[in-house]
Scaffold this active site. Structure first.
Site, PDB file in Angstrom:
ATOM      1  N   ASN A  74       0.870  -1.173   0.000  1.00  0.00           N
ATOM      2  CA  ASN A  74       0.000   0.000   0.000  1.00  0.00           C
ATOM      3  C   ASN A  74       0.907   1.223   0.000  1.00  0.00           C
ATOM      4  O   ASN A  74       1.424   1.639   1.037  1.00  0.00           O
ATOM      5  CB  ASN A  74      -0.892  -0.024   1.247  1.00  0.00           C
ATOM      6  CG  ASN A  74      -1.854   1.158   1.296  1.00  0.00           C
ATOM      7  OD1 ASN A  74      -1.834   2.030   0.422  1.00  0.00           O
ATOM      8  ND2 ASN A  74      -2.679   1.195   2.316  1.00  0.00           N
ATOM      9  N   ARG A  77      -2.763  -2.004  -3.339  1.00  0.00           N
ATOM     10  CA  ARG A  77      -4.000  -1.274  -3.051  1.00  0.00           C
ATOM     11  C   ARG A  77      -4.037  -0.005  -3.905  1.00  0.00           C
ATOM     12  O   ARG A  77      -3.056   0.733  -3.966  1.00  0.00           O
ATOM     13  CB  ARG A  77      -4.046  -0.883  -1.583  1.00  0.00           C
ATOM     14  CG  ARG A  77      -5.270  -0.061  -1.279  1.00  0.00           C
ATOM     15  CD  ARG A  77      -5.234   0.551   0.078  1.00  0.00           C
ATOM     16  NE  ARG A  77      -6.427   1.366   0.266  1.00  0.00           N
ATOM     17  CZ  ARG A  77      -6.435   2.542   0.872  1.00  0.00           C
ATOM     18  NH1 ARG A  77      -5.324   3.041   1.355  1.00  0.00           N
ATOM     19  NH2 ARG A  77      -7.543   3.213   1.004  1.00  0.00           N
ATOM     20  N   HIS A 100     -13.379   2.411   0.532  1.00  0.00           N
ATOM     21  CA  HIS A 100     -13.365   1.361   1.575  1.00  0.00           C
ATOM     22  C   HIS A 100     -14.000   0.064   1.067  1.00  0.00           C
ATOM     23  O   HIS A 100     -14.421  -0.774   1.879  1.00  0.00           O
ATOM     24  CB  HIS A 100     -14.162   1.781   2.828  1.00  0.00           C
ATOM     25  CG  HIS A 100     -13.506   2.836   3.672  1.00  0.00           C
ATOM     26  ND1 HIS A 100     -14.234   3.750   4.388  1.00  0.00           N
ATOM     27  CD2 HIS A 100     -12.203   3.104   3.934  1.00  0.00           C
ATOM     28  CE1 HIS A 100     -13.408   4.552   5.051  1.00  0.00           C
ATOM     29  NE2 HIS A 100     -12.162   4.176   4.778  1.00  0.00           N
ATOM     30  N   ARG A 108     -12.969  15.134   8.288  1.00  0.00           N
ATOM     31  CA  ARG A 108     -13.829  15.481   7.143  1.00  0.00           C
ATOM     32  C   ARG A 108     -15.253  15.740   7.617  1.00  0.00           C
ATOM     33  O   ARG A 108     -15.748  15.021   8.488  1.00  0.00           O
ATOM     34  CB  ARG A 108     -13.855  14.328   6.117  1.00  0.00           C
ATOM     35  CG  ARG A 108     -12.513  14.023   5.493  1.00  0.00           C
ATOM     36  CD  ARG A 108     -12.681  13.003   4.366  1.00  0.00           C
ATOM     37  NE  ARG A 108     -11.396  12.510   3.930  1.00  0.00           N
ATOM     38  CZ  ARG A 108     -11.022  11.231   4.006  1.00  0.00           C
ATOM     39  NH1 ARG A 108     -11.854  10.306   4.477  1.00  0.00           N
ATOM     40  NH2 ARG A 108      -9.839  10.873   3.585  1.00  0.00           N
ATOM     41  N   GLU A 144      -8.257  -5.488   5.312  1.00  0.00           N
ATOM     42  CA  GLU A 144      -8.206  -5.122   3.889  1.00  0.00           C
ATOM     43  C   GLU A 144      -7.012  -5.777   3.200  1.00  0.00           C
ATOM     44  O   GLU A 144      -7.097  -6.172   2.047  1.00  0.00           O
ATOM     45  CB  GLU A 144      -8.112  -3.594   3.754  1.00  0.00           C
ATOM     46  CG  GLU A 144      -9.410  -2.897   4.101  1.00  0.00           C
ATOM     47  CD  GLU A 144      -9.253  -1.413   4.417  1.00  0.00           C
ATOM     48  OE1 GLU A 144      -8.791  -1.098   5.526  1.00  0.00           O
ATOM     49  OE2 GLU A 144      -9.588  -0.591   3.559  1.00  0.00           O
TER      50      GLU A 144
END
Ligand code: AMP
Length: 403
Positions: free
Chosen positions: A7, A93, A182, A243, A386
């Site tokens: 990643n 990823r 996600h 956010r 993940e």
């Protein structure tokens, strides 16, 4: 089969090496502060007695190619592999896969060009992912490379749900739509949840709540994503660490007019200075809980807003799905914060959701149920993974290639 999962971020590369026969992690680690003077590389290797062998190197790491070279050295020095070329596959990823990647893909020139073309949609992520892919191909030219996109799982969202009600040409010409993110996590926990309940994923309806520093909710019907809270970018939807999530866009126009903020400044405001941090000054849920305990009113407000937004999504996705088999909590907050789970599901008995507070106060590293016996909808906590999902998808594509 040995699979390395990478990643690559703008200044870091996280990695996990899997043995897929035993589905276990052989080694994992991170290279951080790439391009800076205080760069460091770490490796962590699980031992038979449950302990970890760890090693750290602190030295300038100029670029991603140097970072990957150090990962390779650490893996070799630790005796996990002799050479990166002995790997069966490398899974990368990639955050933004656009509309063309409905599933993971073997890396070829077209795939690399597409990831490059999509940089304008994911300017912070895709350039680093592409760099990671390129250096990985250079270092291990004989190893199949696979990309797994955060967006692919959401490619099944119907058009009426993924479109924004702005002039159609922005969709047809600029490809502005809800992509969602996600996806690897939502899919992984849905599969794990279905397995835990003894259901077939193909007929499983779930609301999955990935609550970490970034947070998103997904409505899953018959194992497929039919709606998700993040949008063109990860900004839409739930209140997150920094956010704002859903907001009347006119709020930003108003701030621009009143204070003279330009687009870049508004972007920073909405993505980095808002959410939990914007309300109470902190974006770490553990700290916010401590602040609430010590009587901090703003922290309490931030938490109430977070839970309220979450509850609204659970309600709206119940309506989207009609029949909900299961609500799944995952991510750093979802897996660990019993109060968030209890409060966001409070008074939802009319939707068939009833939490057992005793069960909810438990903590396990494997999936567990926190709903009452009578709850029509099962509520689960499922640790996400993940990286493992990327390894599984990489393995699937490599096996296909061999046939
Ligand atoms: P993630 O992005 O999935 O790593 O999740 C990060 C978020 O999880 C941060 O807000 C952390 O404060 C939160 N988190 C991690 N551990 C806990 C915990 N034990 N209780 C509450 N929140 C936690």
């Amino acid at each position: 089969m040995k699979i390395l999962v990478l990643n690559a971020g703008s200044s870091s590369i996280k990695y996990q090496l899997y043995d897929m026969a035993s589905v276990c992690v052989l080694a994992n680690g991170i290279v951080e502060q790439i391009g800076e003077t205080d760069s460091q590389a770490k490796i962590k290797i699980p031992q038979k007695d449950g302990a970890y062998f760890t090693k750290e190197r602190r030295e300038p790491i100029a670029c991603h190619a140097d970072g990957l070279a150090i990962i390779s050295e650490l893996l070799k020095e630790s005796g996990v592999i002799k050479d990166l070329n002995e790997l069966d596959g490398i899974g990368h990823r990639v955050v933004q896969g656009g509309s063309n990647f409905k599933e993971s893909a073997l890396v070829d020139e077209y795939v690399q060009n597409e990831i490059e073309r999509l940089i304008s949609l994911a300017p912070l992520h895709n350039p680093a992912h592409l760099e990671g892919i390129k250096v990985s191909i250079k270092q291990s030219p004989n190893v199949p490379q696979v990309v797994v996109f955060d967006t692919s799982f959401h490619s099944t969202i119907p058009q009426y749900a993924h479109m924004y009600a702005i002039p159609y040409k922005f969709y047809s010409e600029l490809k502005i739509k809800k992509y969602g993110f996600h996806g690897t996590s939502h899919y992984f926990v849905a599969k794990e949840g279905a397995k835990f309940l003894g259901c077939e994923i193909d007929s499983f309806n779930a609301i999955t709540l990935h609550l970490g520093n970034g947070a998103s909710a997904t409505a899953i019907k018959n194992g497929k994503s039919v709606d998700t809270s993040m949008g063109l970018t990860p900004l839409e939807g739930l209140i997150m660490g920094t956010r704002c999530g859903d907001i009347d866009p006119a709020v930003l126009f108003y701030i621009a007019r009143k204070l003279g903020y330009d687009v870049a400044r508004l972007d920073t405001l909405a993505n980095k200075e808002s959410g939990l941090k914007g309300i109470c000054g902190n974006n770490d849920m553990r700290e916010i809980n401590k602040m609430v305990e010590s009587g901090d009113e703003r922290a309490k407000l931030a938490l109430d807003m977070f839970n309220y937004r979450l509850k609204k999504y659970i309600g709206s996705y119940s309506a989207v799905l009609g029949r909900v088999d299961c609500v799944i909590f995952t991510g750093g907050i979802g897996e660990n914060d019993a109060n968030v789970r209890a409060n966001s599901c409070k008074d939802l008995e009319n939707l068939g959701i009833e939490i057992d507070l005793d069960k909810n106060s438990q903590r396990y590293s494997t999936p567990f149920c926190i709903s009452t016996e009578n709850s029509k909808v099962k509520v689960l906590v499922v640790p996400t993974n993940e990286e493992l999902e990327i390894a599984i998808q990489t393995q699937r594509l490599i096996e296909k290639l061999k046939k």
